[in-house]
Scaffold this active site. Sequence first.
Site, PDB file in Angstrom:
ATOM      1  N   CYS A 176     -21.653 153.917 -34.713  1.00 26.20           N
ATOM      2  CA  CYS A 176     -20.685 153.609 -35.785  1.00 26.20           C
ATOM      3  C   CYS A 176     -21.305 153.983 -37.116  1.00 26.20           C
ATOM      4  O   CYS A 176     -22.502 153.787 -37.327  1.00 26.20           O
ATOM      5  CB  CYS A 176     -20.324 152.123 -35.768  1.00 26.20           C
ATOM      6  N   CYS A 180     -22.276 146.702 -39.915  1.00 29.05           N
ATOM      7  CA  CYS A 180     -22.009 145.261 -39.975  1.00 29.05           C
ATOM      8  C   CYS A 180     -23.219 144.515 -39.397  1.00 29.05           C
ATOM      9  O   CYS A 180     -23.731 144.891 -38.332  1.00 29.05           O
ATOM     10  CB  CYS A 180     -20.730 144.927 -39.219  1.00 29.05           C
ATOM     11  N   GLY A 234     -17.411 152.171 -32.660  1.00 28.66           N
ATOM     12  CA  GLY A 234     -17.007 153.002 -33.788  1.00 28.66           C
ATOM     13  C   GLY A 234     -15.931 152.406 -34.675  1.00 28.66           C
ATOM     14  O   GLY A 234     -15.247 151.444 -34.308  1.00 28.66           O
ATOM     15  N   SER A 288     -10.895 143.226 -39.069  1.00 28.83           N
ATOM     16  CA  SER A 288     -12.119 142.449 -38.849  1.00 28.83           C
ATOM     17  C   SER A 288     -12.482 141.766 -40.155  1.00 28.83           C
ATOM     18  O   SER A 288     -13.211 142.328 -40.962  1.00 28.83           O
ATOM     19  CB  SER A 288     -13.252 143.380 -38.412  1.00 28.83           C
TER      20      SER A 288
HETATM   21  N1  SAH Z   1     -15.089 149.058 -35.880  1.00 28.65           N
HETATM   22  C1  SAH Z   1     -13.906 148.348 -35.624  1.00 28.65           C
HETATM   23  C2  SAH Z   1     -13.559 148.215 -34.152  1.00 28.65           C
HETATM   24  C3  SAH Z   1     -14.670 147.958 -33.177  1.00 28.65           C
HETATM   25  S1  SAH Z   1     -15.451 146.413 -33.202  1.00 28.65           S
HETATM   26  C4  SAH Z   1     -13.954 146.997 -36.294  1.00 28.65           C
HETATM   27  O1  SAH Z   1     -15.026 146.601 -36.769  1.00 28.65           O
HETATM   28  O2  SAH Z   1     -12.915 146.355 -36.370  1.00 28.65           O
HETATM   29  C5  SAH Z   1     -14.261 145.305 -32.441  1.00 28.65           C
HETATM   30  C6  SAH Z   1     -14.426 143.845 -32.905  1.00 28.65           C
HETATM   31  O3  SAH Z   1     -15.617 143.225 -32.373  1.00 28.65           O
HETATM   32  C7  SAH Z   1     -14.528 143.712 -34.419  1.00 28.65           C
HETATM   33  O4  SAH Z   1     -13.719 142.657 -34.870  1.00 28.65           O
HETATM   34  C8  SAH Z   1     -15.979 143.386 -34.599  1.00 28.65           C
HETATM   35  O5  SAH Z   1     -16.207 142.771 -35.827  1.00 28.65           O
HETATM   36  C9  SAH Z   1     -16.273 142.511 -33.412  1.00 28.65           C
HETATM   37  N2  SAH Z   1     -17.706 142.385 -33.100  1.00 28.65           N
HETATM   38  C10 SAH Z   1     -18.694 143.262 -33.342  1.00 28.65           C
HETATM   39  N3  SAH Z   1     -19.888 142.778 -32.912  1.00 28.65           N
HETATM   40  C11 SAH Z   1     -19.648 141.568 -32.397  1.00 28.65           C
HETATM   41  C12 SAH Z   1     -20.483 140.572 -31.791  1.00 28.65           C
HETATM   42  N4  SAH Z   1     -21.768 140.750 -31.615  1.00 28.65           N
HETATM   43  N5  SAH Z   1     -19.892 139.430 -31.380  1.00 28.65           N
HETATM   44  C13 SAH Z   1     -18.555 139.273 -31.515  1.00 28.65           C
HETATM   45  N6  SAH Z   1     -17.729 140.167 -32.065  1.00 28.65           N
HETATM   46  C14 SAH Z   1     -18.260 141.299 -32.513  1.00 28.65           C
HETATM   47 FE1  SF4 Z   2     -18.816 149.478 -36.807  1.00 27.50          FE
HETATM   48 FE2  SF4 Z   2     -16.920 147.692 -36.213  1.00 27.50          FE
HETATM   49 FE3  SF4 Z   2     -19.495 147.284 -35.484  1.00 27.50          FE
HETATM   50 FE4  SF4 Z   2     -18.804 147.128 -38.059  1.00 27.50          FE
HETATM   51  S1  SF4 Z   2     -18.100 145.797 -36.356  1.00 27.50           S
HETATM   52  S2  SF4 Z   2     -20.606 148.213 -37.230  1.00 27.50           S
HETATM   53  S3  SF4 Z   2     -17.253 148.710 -38.188  1.00 27.50           S
HETATM   54  S4  SF4 Z   2     -18.144 148.884 -34.721  1.00 27.50           S
END
Ligand code: SAH
Ligand code: SF4
Length: 433
Positions: A176, A180, A234, A288
């Site tokens: 990605c 985050c 991604g 998100s």
């Molecule tokens: N990049 C996009 C879509 C992929 S992530 C986005 O961020 O929306 C899909 C979801 O999973 C997002 O809401 C993201 O914040 C959440 N996510 C990522 N890592 C996580 C984790 N370790 N535990 C729970 N949710 C998580």
């Molecule tokens: Fe990328 Fe979504 Fe993960 Fe943030 S939560 S790093 S936008 S995949």
Amino acid sequence: MGEVFGARWGISRLSSGRWKAYLMSMTDTMTSMTEARSGATTPLEKIALETYVPPAKPSLVGLSRAEIAERLGEIGVAAAQRKMRTQQLWHWIYVRGAQTFDAMTSISREMRSQLDRHFTVARPEVVAEQISNDGTRKWLLRLPSGDAVEKAHEVECVYIPETDRGTLCVSSQVGCTLNCSFCHTGTQRLVRNLTAGEIAGQVMVARDRLNDWADRETPTGSRLVTNVVMMGMGEPLYNFEAVRDALLIVSDNEGIGISRRRITLSTSGVVPNIVRTGEEIGVMLAISLHAVRDELRNELVPLNRKYPIAELLQACRDYPGSSNARRITFEYVMLKGVNDSLDDARLLVKLLKGIPAKINLIPFNPWPGTRYECSDWDQIEKFSEYIFNAGYSSPVRTPRGRDILAACGQLKSETEKLSVRERQALRAMAMTD
Ligand code: SAH
Ligand code: SF4
């Protein structure tokens, strides 16, 4: 041949996109370097490597009808025949799931071998498949890296069956671009945008592996893959054109035919592309959010420094086609002692006022090296209760923390079994209605 197609296949589009992405990330890299000097935190974006090189014999998967007709013209198919041939190919590829031209028996033998000399109908290669006891399936897909020295690129795609639906969690990038702080995918160094064919190809792989094409006999004619969520690896809105082209194929009525209302695109908040998503794709939107104050969201979702909460929520208010029947989902990962207080819940409800919204609480899915912990179940329950009492549908479906909530974004490229928590989280994520 590869180059001819490369140029006309949207690679030129990719290049200008790549250049823009490069400029954008350079600006951000410089901003972040300045910020780093002044003591600020994580860089906002990484520079995408994007080493996609189309194979010498390209796949027709992922092309629009107009592009298929153009390709047919290039190999000498007469203009008068192109429309009909395109229709036939579309049907064989997207309704019947044909994996070779030879299987397309309504097309003349001669035409089939001509097609086979120039093209394939290949989708991403499945290198591993895991099937859990409850029917969840995870496929590890290998994609060309275009660089012999570079390790092949890999993404995952997960199928989650439920009684009333089957949801496929699809990836839009290898790794990605964003960082985050609670997301494992964000820690991956390598980033490449997937092509439209590689994105639509994930749905095709699922139909292949589940034997879910139109030929499968079902009493009701229903399919196993009924819903798609762009919640794998991604940031889909950093790969907008490819995601759009792929989702238009996936939702095409004369093809795969998954309705736009059953497709949800999740974004960390790429504001300029949110309205485009509504206008050009017309799918359901998930945001998100994860924090209700900019200071904290800057840390959890560094993209917030570019598009702060107020701008993001305005884009949601303006989202074309949203209504009480087509609500926007707000994802909120529950991080112990970070964003899970009742004050946060109160502010969340206040912020979302006036937006047709539903809230999806996601238990944090831990990964090695993370500094976060998942909120205690009691706290999740309190938080959820507050939201429920404020009139939002609550995703908690069982009384104790077993079948709770969601967490896709932890997908990573090593092959390993889904943990129980990951499975529960994925299933909850699939509860998009
Ligand atoms: N990049 C996009 C879509 C992929 S992530 C986005 O961020 O929306 C899909 C979801 O999973 C997002 O809401 C993201 O914040 C959440 N996510 C990522 N890592 C996580 C984790 N370790 N535990 C729970 N949710 C998580
Ligand atoms: Fe990328 Fe979504 Fe993960 Fe943030 S939560 S790093 S936008 S995949």
